[in-house]
Design an enzyme around this catalytic site. Structure first.
Site, short mmCIF file in Angstrom:
data_model
loop_
_atom_site.label_atom_id
_atom_site.label_comp_id
_atom_site.label_asym_id
_atom_site.label_seq_id
_atom_site.Cartn_x
_atom_site.Cartn_y
_atom_site.Cartn_z
N GLU A 1 0.81 -1.22 0.00
CA GLU A 1 0.00 0.00 0.00
C GLU A 1 0.85 1.27 0.00
O GLU A 1 0.36 2.36 0.33
CB GLU A 1 -0.93 0.01 1.22
CG GLU A 1 -1.89 -1.15 1.30
CD GLU A 1 -2.93 -1.17 0.19
OE1 GLU A 1 -2.83 -0.35 -0.75
OE2 GLU A 1 -3.83 -2.01 0.27
N HIS A 48 -2.26 2.36 8.67
CA HIS A 48 -3.33 1.65 7.96
C HIS A 48 -3.60 0.35 8.69
O HIS A 48 -2.66 -0.41 8.99
CB HIS A 48 -2.91 1.38 6.52
CG HIS A 48 -3.79 0.41 5.80
ND1 HIS A 48 -5.16 0.53 5.74
CD2 HIS A 48 -3.48 -0.73 5.10
CE1 HIS A 48 -5.66 -0.47 5.04
NE2 HIS A 48 -4.66 -1.25 4.65
N HIS A 82 -6.49 -3.14 9.45
CA HIS A 82 -7.65 -3.95 9.12
C HIS A 82 -8.39 -4.26 10.43
O HIS A 82 -8.81 -5.40 10.66
CB HIS A 82 -7.25 -5.25 8.42
CG HIS A 82 -6.59 -5.05 7.10
ND1 HIS A 82 -6.09 -6.11 6.36
CD2 HIS A 82 -6.35 -3.95 6.35
CE1 HIS A 82 -5.57 -5.66 5.24
NE2 HIS A 82 -5.71 -4.35 5.21
N TYR A 101 -20.25 12.54 19.58
CA TYR A 101 -19.48 13.77 19.33
C TYR A 101 -18.01 13.50 19.03
O TYR A 101 -17.34 14.30 18.36
CB TYR A 101 -19.62 14.73 20.51
CG TYR A 101 -18.79 14.37 21.73
CD1 TYR A 101 -17.49 14.83 21.86
CD2 TYR A 101 -19.32 13.58 22.75
CE1 TYR A 101 -16.71 14.51 22.97
CE2 TYR A 101 -18.56 13.26 23.86
CZ TYR A 101 -17.26 13.73 23.96
OH TYR A 101 -16.50 13.39 25.06
N HIS A 122 -12.14 -3.20 3.05
CA HIS A 122 -10.69 -3.22 3.23
C HIS A 122 -10.26 -2.88 4.65
O HIS A 122 -9.73 -3.73 5.35
CB HIS A 122 -10.07 -2.26 2.21
CG HIS A 122 -8.58 -2.30 2.13
ND1 HIS A 122 -7.89 -1.96 0.99
CD2 HIS A 122 -7.63 -2.60 3.05
CE1 HIS A 122 -6.59 -2.08 1.19
NE2 HIS A 122 -6.41 -2.46 2.45
N TYR A 161 -8.89 20.52 21.95
CA TYR A 161 -9.14 19.33 22.77
C TYR A 161 -7.81 18.73 23.25
O TYR A 161 -6.89 18.50 22.47
CB TYR A 161 -9.91 18.29 21.94
CG TYR A 161 -10.29 17.05 22.72
CD1 TYR A 161 -11.40 17.03 23.55
CD2 TYR A 161 -9.52 15.89 22.61
CE1 TYR A 161 -11.76 15.90 24.25
CE2 TYR A 161 -9.87 14.74 23.31
CZ TYR A 161 -10.98 14.76 24.13
OH TYR A 161 -11.33 13.63 24.83
#
Length: 212
Positions: free
Chosen positions: A74, A93, A95, A114, A156, A209
């Site tokens: 990827e 990334h 799964h 939220y 994916h 935040y």
């Protein structure tokens, strides 16, 4: 941060995917930006056996350093994100099970809570499907990530962005936790979604935040 430290941070994050229940085996990948391009986990190497020398150095034209292992399959969307998003310094990334389950329905993660605003918008979009490792997948991911710090990939998984490796990993964890909560709420009934005005308030609040 030095390249050696970045390589170590990438390895630590990749190994923590299992501990955080964000993936199994060699599923998923981790990268971090460097001046000349980016560093990324190699394809097909067990995370527990990774060493700093295994981490692949890539330029922004799809070339790896001489003698390096093959990069994650990827690598293309990592590269395209770094080109398009100057503020992004790391990508994770996964799964992860709940977020991937939702991605397999090809639905966005809506404003049921939220904390969805923590990913940068009123939803976590689901990118259109394309075969893994392709330019089409990268193009769809970039579109879904517009104005966002995370997206789902249809059938994916998840892409999460951050200012550093730890932030990208925490973003992937947030998306997984939200997906779990959303799927559980759907089992209990029809989740009541927050309106656009309320999400705008939350998006503004998230600018500060967690900052002291």
């Amino acid at each position: 941060m030095s390249h050696t430290s970045l390589r170590t941070a990438i390895i630590t994050a990749a190994r923590s995917l299992h501990e955080r229940q964000l993936g199994t085996g060699t599923a998923g990948n981790v990268s971090a930006r460097i001046a000349q391009g980016y560093l990324i986990t190699p394809t097909g190497v067990d995370y527990e056996t990774l060493t700093p020398a295994h981490i692949v150095s890539m330029d922004l034209r799809g070339n790896r350093a001489k003698g390096d292992l093959k990069p994650s399959s990827e690598w293309r969307f990592h590269q395209d994100i770094y080109i398009a998003r100057a503020e992004v310094s790391a990508i994770v990334h996964t799964h992860s099970p709940y977020a991937t389950a939702l991605a397999c329905t090809r639905q966005d993660l809506p404003a049921f809570h939220y904390m969805v605003a923590g990913a940068g918008g009123a939803s976590v979009r689901c990118a259109e499907y394309a075969t893994y490792g392709t330019q089409a997948l990268s193009d769809h991911a970039l579109a879904a990530l517009s104005g966002r710090r995370a997206c789902l990939l249809a059938n994916h998984g998840v892409i999460a962005l951050g200012a550093d490796v730890a932030a990208a990993l925490n973003m992937a964890q947030l998306v997984e936790e939200l997906a779990k909560q959303y799927l559980l709420s759907r089992m209990a009934g029809a989740p009541v979604l927050l309106g656009d005005a309320e999400m705008e308030v939350n998006l503004e609040k998230f600018k500060d935040y967690g900052k002291q």
